[in-house]
Structures are given as C-alpha cells and as structure tokens.
Design a protein around this motif. Structure first.
Motif, PDB file in Angstrom:
ATOM      1  N   ILE A   9       0.832  -1.210   0.000  1.00  0.00           N
ATOM      2  CA  ILE A   9       0.000   0.000   0.000  1.00  0.00           C
ATOM      3  C   ILE A   9       0.862   1.254   0.000  1.00  0.00           C
ATOM      4  O   ILE A   9       0.611   2.204  -0.743  1.00  0.00           O
ATOM      5  CB  ILE A   9      -0.963  -0.027   1.200  1.00  0.00           C
ATOM      6  N   ALA A  10       1.918   1.224   0.823  1.00  0.00           N
ATOM      7  CA  ALA A  10       2.812   2.382   0.867  1.00  0.00           C
ATOM      8  C   ALA A  10       3.528   2.557  -0.464  1.00  0.00           C
ATOM      9  O   ALA A  10       3.715   3.682  -0.936  1.00  0.00           O
ATOM     10  CB  ALA A  10       3.823   2.223   1.991  1.00  0.00           C
ATOM     11  N   ALA A  11       3.913   1.454  -1.097  1.00  0.00           N
ATOM     12  CA  ALA A  11       4.609   1.542  -2.389  1.00  0.00           C
ATOM     13  C   ALA A  11       3.702   2.200  -3.421  1.00  0.00           C
ATOM     14  O   ALA A  11       4.132   3.072  -4.174  1.00  0.00           O
ATOM     15  CB  ALA A  11       5.029   0.152  -2.855  1.00  0.00           C
ATOM     16  N   GLU A  12       2.425   1.806  -3.429  1.00  0.00           N
ATOM     17  CA  GLU A  12       1.479   2.436  -4.360  1.00  0.00           C
ATOM     18  C   GLU A  12       1.336   3.923  -4.054  1.00  0.00           C
ATOM     19  O   GLU A  12       1.258   4.745  -4.949  1.00  0.00           O
ATOM     20  CB  GLU A  12       0.109   1.763  -4.248  1.00  0.00           C
ATOM     21  N   SER A  13       1.330   4.245  -2.763  1.00  0.00           N
ATOM     22  CA  SER A  13       1.110   5.641  -2.375  1.00  0.00           C
ATOM     23  C   SER A  13       2.260   6.540  -2.792  1.00  0.00           C
ATOM     24  O   SER A  13       2.098   7.750  -2.866  1.00  0.00           O
ATOM     25  CB  SER A  13       0.856   5.749  -0.867  1.00  0.00           C
ATOM     26  N   VAL A  14       3.447   5.981  -3.027  1.00  0.00           N
ATOM     27  CA  VAL A  14       4.533   6.824  -3.535  1.00  0.00           C
ATOM     28  C   VAL A  14       4.723   6.649  -5.045  1.00  0.00           C
ATOM     29  O   VAL A  14       5.746   7.018  -5.606  1.00  0.00           O
ATOM     30  CB  VAL A  14       5.887   6.600  -2.793  1.00  0.00           C
ATOM     31  N   ILE A  69       4.563   3.802  -7.096  1.00  0.00           N
ATOM     32  CA  ILE A  69       5.241   2.654  -7.692  1.00  0.00           C
ATOM     33  C   ILE A  69       4.212   1.678  -8.249  1.00  0.00           C
ATOM     34  O   ILE A  69       3.283   1.285  -7.550  1.00  0.00           O
ATOM     35  CB  ILE A  69       6.147   1.981  -6.653  1.00  0.00           C
TER      36      ILE A  69
END
Lengths: 354, 252
Positions: A226-231, A233
């Motif tokens: 989820i964090a990866a999507e939020s930045v 990626i």
C-alpha cells in the motif's frame, strides 16, 4: 557515510563472485590432478544448474516476497525450447560454441516469455494461493510437454498429441519430441566452465538488479504494498518484472540441464514438484533474500547426499537431520543467540589483533 | 483557483454510507485540519483522495485536473502524497532507501541500465543519494541514513514517512494522525516540523488529528466530520468554539 555503505555493499558482492571463481579454480585443479571421482565429476554441471536455480528463485521468494512453487516449470520450458533448437541446428551450425550460446539465449527468452504469460494472471494472488497456482502451472507445463509429439521434415514442423505416426512425416523427416520419451540425442554442450560462467552472469544480473532503482521498488512492494502504491510505484509492473527475470534465469538453468544429458524427458523428478521444492529448500536454508547463502546452500545440499553415499541406508536420515539442525540454528531464537555469540567472539578477536 | 476542490464526495460500503456529500476546498499553501470522532470517516476520505477507494458520487479536482477514480499510483504522480495512521515504512530497507523509493519516478533509468551498470546508473544514483540526503537532513535523519527503517524509534519513523512522501514531489501532503502515540515534547517538535515543511517546501497540508493542541496550534482552517457528513467548517478558533462541535466531539 553513504560512500562507506556503498563500498561495503560492493565488497560483499565481490566476495560472492570471488567465492564462485575460487571454487571453480580449486575444482579445476583437483580435476587436472585426477583427484575427483567420476561420480563427483558428473555432478559438476548439475551443481551449477542448482546454484542458478537457487539464486533465481531467491529473486522471487526473497526479494519480491512471493512464494513460487513452479520454478521447475520454467526450467522445463528453457530445457525443451533450447533442446529443440540445438537438435534442429546440429547440422546447420556445427560449431558447438555458437550453437550453445544461441541455445542459451533461446531457452532464457522462452522461459522469460512464459514467466510473463503465467505471471500476468498468477501475480494477482498472494501468499498461499500464489504458491498453489504456481505449483499447478509448473505441473501443467511438465505434463503438456509429456504428451507433445513434434516432428520435422521438408514441409516444416508437425505437432501432435497422439503419437509419432500421426505426425505424418515424409520420408527422411525426424521426430524431435517423442512424447513421454522426450528428446534424444541433444548435443552435450554443457561444461563445468560454461556452468560457472552462467552462475557468474546470474549473480551479476540478480545482484545488480537488487541494488538498483528497480530492485528498491521490488523490495518496497514486498515490504509494504500500500505504501509503495502511495509513492507512485506500479505494483504489477515490478512484480511481473521480478517474476519474469526469475523465470528467465530458471530457463538458463534448464538449458544447462538439457545439454548435459543425451536424453531429455519431463519426469516428475527433474521438472516436477519435487524439483521446485528442492530449489525452495536451498533458498530457505541459504537464507531468504540472501544471495550468497543460496549459492552455498545449493552447493552443500547437492554434494551432501553424494558425500554421504558410503553411509548407505543412513544417508537420507543424516541429510534430514542436517536440514533440521540448520533450520533451528538459523531461525529459532536460541540458534540466533548462538550465532550472535559466535559473531561477537570473532569481533573481539579482531579488535584484540588490531 | 483552489488547489484541491472536492464536491459532493460520497462512498457506500454495501448499506453503510461511510462518507456522504463531502465538500472541501483547500487553497495553495494552506494548513488544513480534518477532525471528528472515531469512525466519522476521516481516513476513508484520505483513502478516497488517494484512490485507494473509488468514490460512488462526486468528484475531486487537484490543481484544475480531475483525478476522480484514478489509481493510487497515478494520483501520486498528479501530486498527492500521504502518510499513514499506522506507520507503513519499507521496514527491511534502509532509511536512505525509503526516501529513494519516494524519489523513484523523478529519477528514471531502465532496469537494464541498472543491471548492466551503465554510466547513467552511477550518475542518476548519485543525484538520488544527494537529493535523499538533503531531505533526510531536513528531518534530522541524516545520521541514521544507513539504519534499517524498522530500527528507528517511533517518532523518527513518523518523520521518515513524511520525508518519503515529500520525496515524491507532491502538491498536497496528507498526514493521517501524525502525532498519534507521541508524547507532548515529540508533538511540539512535530508541530515545528510540519510548519517548517509548509514554509520551506511551500507545501499545502491536510491533516487528520485528535490532538487538539496540535490542531489549534497549527491548523488555519478546519472541517469537522461526524457520521460521514460535514458538521461544520471554517477558521480554527471559530470551529473549536462552535457548540455543535463541542457537543459532538470535544465534550463540555
């Protein structure tokens, strides 16, 4: 601060390359001196193959964090596609070096293609579900290869799933894949040297991939999707990339395997579920995400059953005990404590010397 | 023109109307607060703004572009970055690498360039390192650059999350309960950091918070949410003295 970190990283990578090269030189010296039994000598190419498989699977399991149980399937794709190529080209391209080089490229490319094709639907799943589906795909590939008959004559290629007669070959045509009997007469192009070179290339690809922008993105997705999507990626893109690179390298190992035997058949033993699990055992025991560990574990665990051969009946028993002890030592809290103590002991020694 | 304009936003989960007729306008450079009791739908609004959920009604405009229904990754590229209520760092990566993942889309090179270690790789990585260290310095994390992210103390993990979000170069920064689990001293320091980020990066910030000291200390305007609907909105002091807000959320 950063430069120290970077040099430390490169140093650690060079140690990995160094270990492989040193091992090659030592083995080569022993070979020249005639100190290696023929049994062990025959094990050298499979050893290289296992190392490549372990390193490539570590990319999926350790770096991308996806449990894949179908690795042997991609190896199968690489093995058969390259063996077909070599067999067709044997008369056209008599130079073994060039032919084998092309065979490696073809095996790798086909395995990569299958990695993408299978990866697209499969990578929508996670965890146990992904493991089960990859396992199924691995088995499907093996079983499909088992029923295929492929022949060639002046009119081109013919394919059938019944038997070699239904191919309807002209006179002078040859059957390349004979269903469950597989491919016979593949040129034996694999050598220990080529195997070691392929290991080094595999290590180069995997290590450099991990330590790049792409590798960071892959690991970021593993750590927190989820964090990866939020930045920003793209999860699908990088998961698929890791999966297909891993599949491609398994294909390379397959090429090595196919060109080490005169008869290539898709048995449960070589391309089935057992093989996938064996590779996974290397990865787990070598340390998930630890590339050098995979190399060492693959070598040790391939040689161990052979070295224990003199113990006959107790062979597998000892093998199992070593596996369990290693797992306890590397994974249980008690085992870790002992590891820390050993590390501390060596550190103290070093500082005393200095 | 407002930086963020949200009109009639709503989402239903089955029969539950989690957010209903939500309107919000934030001007460039504003420090805006979103408060309300637990379960009012604050985090759901963040998830709608960042594309985790697709709204059933309404639209979201960012800087004149309609970003309604876009994917999370696309919305980040359009300029919204966020932090999470329960910290979500890349725990196995180093502190520096966490920020470098944030810089990912601004410093492109292909996977092949990385594998073959072409000159471009070294050049771009060097630029990335410099930029990332610069950001870490702002948050006083430069000495911890080599640490594993999960080994940082709690307060620093929160800061690293903000640093990572800023690395993506957003126009709007969403902070979901940045002061949760912090002691009064850490909260004081966090308030300074948030203000600093706004001034230094000319950032527009929307934050969810329960800590009224922080909210009244730094937010210029507030929206109060209750049962998925806007209870009231306006200047911070006015809102905090509103009898409706006191009854629903703050207590007598």
């Amino acid at each position: 601060m950063k430069t120290r970190n970077l040099s430390k990283l490169t140093k650690s990578n060079f140690i990995t390359y160094g270990i492989v090269i040193a091992a090659y030189i030592i083995v080569e010296i022993f070979l020249r001196a005639g100190m290696v039994s023929s049994l062990l000598e025959g094990l050298l190419v499979p050893l290289c193959m296992y190392v490549i498989l372990a390193v490539s699977l570590n990319l999926t399991v350790g770096i991308s964090g996806e449990l894949s149980l179908g690795h042997a399937g991609f190896m199968c794709v690489g093995a058969f596609s390259s063996a077909i190529f070599s067999k067709c080209m044997e008369t056209v391209l008599p130079v073994a070096g060039i032919r084998f080089f092309l065979a490696i490229l073809i095996g790798t490319a086909f395995a990569a293609l299958f990695g993408v094709l299978i990866g697209i639907p499969v990578l929508r799943l996670k965890g146990d579900y992904l493991a089960i589906v990859t396992l199924a795909f691995g088995e499907i590939i093996k079983n499909v290869v088992n029923v295929v008959f492929l022949g060639r004559d002046s009119r081109g290629f013919h394919i059938s799933t019944k038997d070699s007669i239904s191919l309807g070959l002209e006179k002078g045509g040859e059957v390349i894949i004979k269903g469950p009997q597989g491919i016979t007469g593949t040129p034996k192009d694999s050598t220990f040297l080529i195997g070691v070179i392929l290991i080094l290339i595999t290590l180069f690809v995997v290590i450099n991939l991990i330590n790049s922008r792409t590798g960071r993105a892959i690991m970021a997705i593993r750590d927190n999707r989820i964090a990866a999507e939020s930045v920003g990626i793209s999860v699908t893109k990088y998961k698929l990339l890791a999966f297909s690179v891993s599949a491609a390298l398994a294909g390379t190992a397959g090429v090595l395997y196919a060109h080490n035997l005169s008869t290539l058949t898709a048995l449960p033993k070589n391309f089935g579920y057992n093989m996938s699990i064996t590779i996974l055992v290397f990865v787990v025991l070598g340390g998930i995400g630890n590339i050098r560990g995979s190399v060492i574990a693959a070598v040790v665990l391939t040689l161990l059953p052979e070295l224990l051969r003199s113990l006959n009946d107790y062979r597998m028993l000892i093998y199992a005990i070593i596996l369990i002890v290693t797992m306890i030592f590397t994974s249980s809290p008690g085992g870790r404590e002992i590891q820390e103590r050993i590390k501390l002991f060596f550190k103290k020694k070093k500082t005393k010397e200095a | 023109m407002a930086l963020l304009e949200v009109k009639n936003l709503g989402i239903s989960f089955g029969g539950l109307r989690a957010v209903d007729d939500f309107n919000l306008t934030i001007e460039q450079g504003e420090l805006y607060g979103l408060i309300g009791p637990n379960g009012a739908g604050k985090t759901t609004i963040f998830n709608l703004l960042t594309g985790v959920y697709k709204p059933t009604d309404g639209y979201i405009m960012l800087d004149g572009e309609n970003i309604t229904g876009k994917k999370t990754t696309e919305i980040n590229r359009h300029g919204i970055a966020r932090t999470f209520q329960n910290i979500r760092l890349f725990s196995e990566l180093s502190v520096l690498d966490n920020v470098k993942v944030g810089l990912h889309n601004h410093y492109p090179y292909s996977a092949l360039t990385g594998i073959l270690r072409l000159p471009k790789y070294f050049r771009v990585e060097k630029e990335m390192n410099e930029k990332a260290m610069e950001l870490l310095k702002v948050f006083g994390l430069d000495k911890e650059a080599d640490y594993k992210a999960s080994n940082l103390p709690y307060g620093q993990q929160r800061k690293l999350e903000i640093a990572r979000a800023l690395a993506t170069g957003p126009k709007l920064l969403l902070l979901d309960e940045p002061a949760a689990g912090m002691n009064p001293n850490e909260t004081q320091e966090l308030m300074k950091t948030i203000r600093f980020v706004r001034d230094e990066f000319h950032m527009t910030i929307l934050l969810i918070e329960h800590d009224m000291k922080l909210v009244s200390g730094i937010c210029e305007r507030l929206t109060v949410l209750n049962f998925g609907q806007v209870l009231t909105e306006g200047e911070t002091t006015a809102v905090l003295h509103d009898p409706k807000v006191i009854a629903a959320y703050l207590g007598e």
